[in-house]
Motif scaffolding. Sequence first.
Motif, PDB file in Angstrom:
ATOM      1  N   GLU A 146       0.849  -1.200   0.000  1.00 34.92           N
ATOM      2  CA  GLU A 146       0.000   0.000   0.000  1.00 34.92           C
ATOM      3  C   GLU A 146       0.878   1.242   0.000  1.00 34.92           C
ATOM      4  OE1 GLU A 146      -2.739  -0.422   3.274  1.00 34.92           O
ATOM      5  OE2 GLU A 146      -4.119  -1.568   2.018  1.00 34.92           O
ATOM      6  N   PRO A 147       0.469   2.351  -0.620  1.00 37.90           N
ATOM      7  CA  PRO A 147      -0.842   2.538  -1.255  1.00 37.90           C
ATOM      8  C   PRO A 147      -0.882   2.127  -2.732  1.00 37.90           C
ATOM      9  CG  PRO A 147       0.347   4.605  -1.273  1.00 37.90           C
ATOM     10  CD  PRO A 147       1.257   3.587  -0.618  1.00 37.90           C
ATOM     11  N   VAL A 148       0.204   1.581  -3.267  1.00 36.56           N
ATOM     12  CA  VAL A 148       0.208   1.273  -4.700  1.00 36.56           C
ATOM     13  C   VAL A 148      -0.745   0.116  -4.998  1.00 36.56           C
ATOM     14  CG1 VAL A 148       1.632   0.551  -6.660  1.00 36.56           C
ATOM     15  CG2 VAL A 148       2.560   2.112  -4.941  1.00 36.56           C
ATOM     16  N   ILE A 149      -0.651  -0.943  -4.181  1.00 36.28           N
ATOM     17  CA  ILE A 149      -1.563  -2.082  -4.304  1.00 36.28           C
ATOM     18  C   ILE A 149      -2.163  -2.328  -2.922  1.00 36.28           C
ATOM     19  CG2 ILE A 149      -1.758  -4.558  -4.768  1.00 36.28           C
ATOM     20  CD1 ILE A 149       0.496  -4.257  -6.805  1.00 36.28           C
ATOM     21  N   SER A 150      -3.490  -2.237  -2.829  1.00 37.29           N
ATOM     22  CA  SER A 150      -4.162  -2.313  -1.533  1.00 37.29           C
ATOM     23  C   SER A 150      -4.242  -3.749  -1.016  1.00 37.29           C
ATOM     24  CB  SER A 150      -5.584  -1.755  -1.659  1.00 37.29           C
ATOM     25  OG  SER A 150      -6.367  -2.618  -2.473  1.00 37.29           O
ATOM     26  N   ALA A 151      -4.422  -3.858   0.289  1.00 38.22           N
ATOM     27  CA  ALA A 151      -4.648  -5.164   0.900  1.00 38.22           C
ATOM     28  C   ALA A 151      -5.942  -5.779   0.352  1.00 38.22           C
ATOM     29  CB  ALA A 151      -4.734  -5.024   2.417  1.00 38.22           C
ATOM     30  N   HIS A 152      -6.880  -4.920  -0.025  1.00 36.88           N
ATOM     31  CA  HIS A 152      -8.134  -5.394  -0.610  1.00 36.88           C
ATOM     32  C   HIS A 152      -7.864  -6.124  -1.931  1.00 36.88           C
ATOM     33  CE1 HIS A 152     -12.406  -5.592  -1.218  1.00 36.88           C
ATOM     34  NE2 HIS A 152     -12.411  -4.763  -2.235  1.00 36.88           N
ATOM     35  N   THR A 153      -7.080  -5.475  -2.809  1.00 34.36           N
ATOM     36  CA  THR A 153      -6.682  -6.139  -4.060  1.00 34.36           C
ATOM     37  C   THR A 153      -5.930  -7.425  -3.755  1.00 34.36           C
ATOM     38  OG1 THR A 153      -6.642  -4.213  -5.515  1.00 34.36           O
ATOM     39  CG2 THR A 153      -5.087  -5.965  -6.025  1.00 34.36           C
ATOM     40  N   MET A 154      -5.003  -7.367  -2.789  1.00 38.59           N
ATOM     41  CA  MET A 154      -4.203  -8.548  -2.466  1.00 38.59           C
ATOM     42  C   MET A 154      -5.086  -9.691  -1.980  1.00 38.59           C
ATOM     43  SD  MET A 154      -1.036  -8.988  -2.947  1.00 38.59           S
ATOM     44  CE  MET A 154       0.114  -7.680  -2.601  1.00 38.59           C
TER      45      MET A 154
END
Length: 201
Positions: free
Chosen positions: A20-28
């Motif tokens: 984060e913030p480039v790739i969120s935990a949600h996306t992960m």
Amino acid sequence: MTTAAPITLPPLPYADNALEPVISAHTMSFHYGKHHRAYVDNLNKLIAGTELAAASLEEIVRASAGKADRVGIFNNAAQVWNHTFYWKSMRPNGGGEPPAVLKQKMDAAFGGVDACKKELANAAVTQFGSGWAWLVLDGANLKVVKTGNAETPVTQGLKPLLTVDVWEHAYYLDYQNKRADYVAAVLDKLANWEFAAANMA
Ligand code: MN
């Protein structure tokens, strides 16, 4: 091919919120927790009871590439391999200056690090539909290639150094349709050039 252990989902090399913030935990949670896991589960179902049941992941990828009767096995096996490689291609606080051994190759092949990143970004953005952008070694030469769907340089006589996943599931929750913004952020802030350099050996 001595063990019959199923193919397993490797642990992420960092916490699910580490990018984060480039790739969120949600996306992960979806990309790693659902998509990558589903490729592993599907592959194990497809190889169960076949002559590939005891093979390593890379053996399965190579043994199924281009085989009309093993399309499902190839797609899932290659996606397992590609995703495991993709997670390692990024790290928290990545980007920046590549190790000298890699930077020299970038200078020679593209005229600089920025030009190399531009080439990678262009491949990532112009891959039509789902696929991958890759930095690879072709013999001694550094190259940028792109592959569609599950296709992987592993079966094309190329040595992968780094990849960017450009399937929509990689970025849509965080960036919607703005693939170029996702790609630029990954290359600038997450690219694990140390991993890429280590793969040159
Ligand atoms: Mn993916």
